[in-house]
Scaffold this active site. Structure first.
Site, mmCIF file in Angstrom:
data_model
loop_
_atom_site.group_PDB
_atom_site.id
_atom_site.type_symbol
_atom_site.label_atom_id
_atom_site.label_comp_id
_atom_site.label_asym_id
_atom_site.label_seq_id
_atom_site.Cartn_x
_atom_site.Cartn_y
_atom_site.Cartn_z
ATOM 1 N N GLU A 205 0.810 -1.223 0.000
ATOM 2 C CA GLU A 205 0.000 0.000 0.000
ATOM 3 C C GLU A 205 0.844 1.274 0.000
ATOM 4 O OE1 GLU A 205 -0.810 -0.128 4.842
ATOM 5 O OE2 GLU A 205 -2.312 -0.877 3.445
ATOM 6 N N GLU A 339 -6.815 -6.536 2.348
ATOM 7 C CA GLU A 339 -6.781 -6.440 3.807
ATOM 8 C C GLU A 339 -8.044 -5.757 4.303
ATOM 9 O OE1 GLU A 339 -3.365 -4.462 5.354
ATOM 10 O OE2 GLU A 339 -1.957 -5.498 4.016
#
Length: 403
Positions: A205, A339
């Site tokens: 990310e 996630e």
């Protein structure tokens, strides 16, 4: 957002035409490293022997995954303080036991269809500027992937936070791009004969840099610059994998959204890469509201909350899911929520369960694949190879079982 979790909730955690000479140098170096990896890799595994690449779309493949879970805080564990000499030294550094086939089978037996395996490859990498990943580190990850595929689950591997070197892209683009492509050349070569049940995810990310554009105070030009670099890195990832051998020209790939945020990844400035194979999915993460999911006490950027489920909360969830659906899924681009989770001892278990059940079902209902973030001491008791609350896990993945 997960970067914050990895730091124990301390904070909310291609190459251009003008650089042809650099491109040639990087490509030659990557080819040399790929040859070295191929020559030093371990014997062919059972998973590699099952080298099928089926004639299915990435949308169909993501649907097959159902619900997933992360093997978190394990192969991506890293830090200068770790005096690691073997792959197992690193995977235990953040609290995980050494991963065994029995532990992997626990996830499959519970009903999960995909295991995301975050990896910090730089734990054992050469420091001579060639970025050669140690063969024994690759082999240890391969062993975990083999166990995953043999269990009947899909596997996703990536370059995770990896010590944070991706944050250097804005200041040192040429060297960072070299490192990124050389590393992916090696990873791709090591797994080139694996079947389509193995997916590569370019990055975690970190793609999106506040040093270029601060979302709260930056200018439109700064925003365009940051998005352009994200798009360039993602394109380099696809180009690197497609240039590889074995099954990699047709492998299904997972493209990291802008900081894996839904709103920023749905911004028109974010572009999915060009892919001759047309086999890509988008990766986003979901920890919303972060004051619930991340914080267990007040911070400078937000006040911790302990309740969730009001009409306003549900509306926010629906808005985000609709945004994902309309921007990607309705246009034929599948989505994996790599996630999601709700953490912290300041809230009741019922609140966390309600959030996880409601949010994951909303993801699944729009056609996305929800992949729960789980670490040692979380839902799976790795020491005893069992889930702490198997009834909750049954409820969690029930929507996929009804299909």
């Amino acid at each position: 957002m997960k970067k914050a979790i990895l730091l124990i909730l301390a904070a909310a955690m291609m190459l251009s035409a003008a650089s042809c000479a650099s491109d040639t140098s990087v490509s030659a170096e990557a080819a040399t490293v790929k040859k070295t990896v191929t020559e030093t890799s371990a014997t062919v595994s059972e998973a590699e022997k099952k080298s099928d690449m089926r004639d299915i779309t990435t949308m169909e493949l993501v649907k097959e995954m159902g619900y997933g879970i992360n093997l978190g805080n394990t192969f991506e564990a890293c830090g200068d303080w770790i005096n690691g000499k073997t792959p197992d030294d690193f995977q235990q550094a953040w609290g995980s036991p050494v991963i065994t086939k029995e532990i992997i089978q626990t996830y499959a037996d519970a009903g999960f269809g995909v295991l995301r395996i975050p990896v910090a490859w730089s734990n054992m990498i050469s420091d001579d500027g060639k970025y050669t990943i140690a063969p024994e580190y690759i082999d240890r990850v391969k062993e975990a992937v083999d166990w995953t595929l043999d269990s009947g689950m899909y596997a996703i591997i990536n370059i995770h936070w990896d010590g944070g070197w991706v944050n250097e892209f804005p200041e040192n683009k040429e060297e960072s791009m070299k490192r990124f492509t050389v590393m992916w050349t090696q990873i791709a070569a090591a797994f080139e004969d694996y079947p389509d049940t193995l997916m590569f995810e370019g990055q975690n990310e970190e793609l999106g840099w506040e040093s270029i554009w601060n979302p709260w105070s930056g200018t439109e030009e700064q925003k365009k610059e940051s998005y352009a670099l994200v798009n360039e890195v993602n394109q380099a990832f696809v180009d690197t994998i497609r240039a590889g051998g074995g099954n990699n020209p047709q492998r299904h790939l997972l493209i990291s959204g802008y900081n894996t945020g839904i709103d920023r990844s749905c911004d028109p400035l974010f572009k999915m890469p060009d892919d001759p194979a047309g086999r890509m999915a988008l990766s986003v993460h979901y920890y919303t509201p972060s004051t619930l999911c991340i914080l267990d006490k007040d911070a400078s950027w937000g006040k911790a909350i302990t309740e969730w489920g009001s009409a306003k909360d549900i509306k926010e969830l629906e808005t985000n899911m609709n945004m994902l659906k309309e921007s990607y899924i309705d246009k034929g681009i599948p989505v994996i929520v790599g996630e999601y989770g709700c953490f912290g001892d300041n809230k009741k278990r019922e609140v966390k369960e309600n959030w996880m059940l409601t949010v994951s079902k909303a993801m699944y209902d729009i056609g996305a694949c929800p992949v729960l973030w789980d670490t040692p001491g979380g839902e799976c008791d790795r020491e005893n190879a069992k889930f702490s609350d198997p009834d909750f896990i049954k409820k969690l993945i029930e929507p996929a079982k009804k299909q």
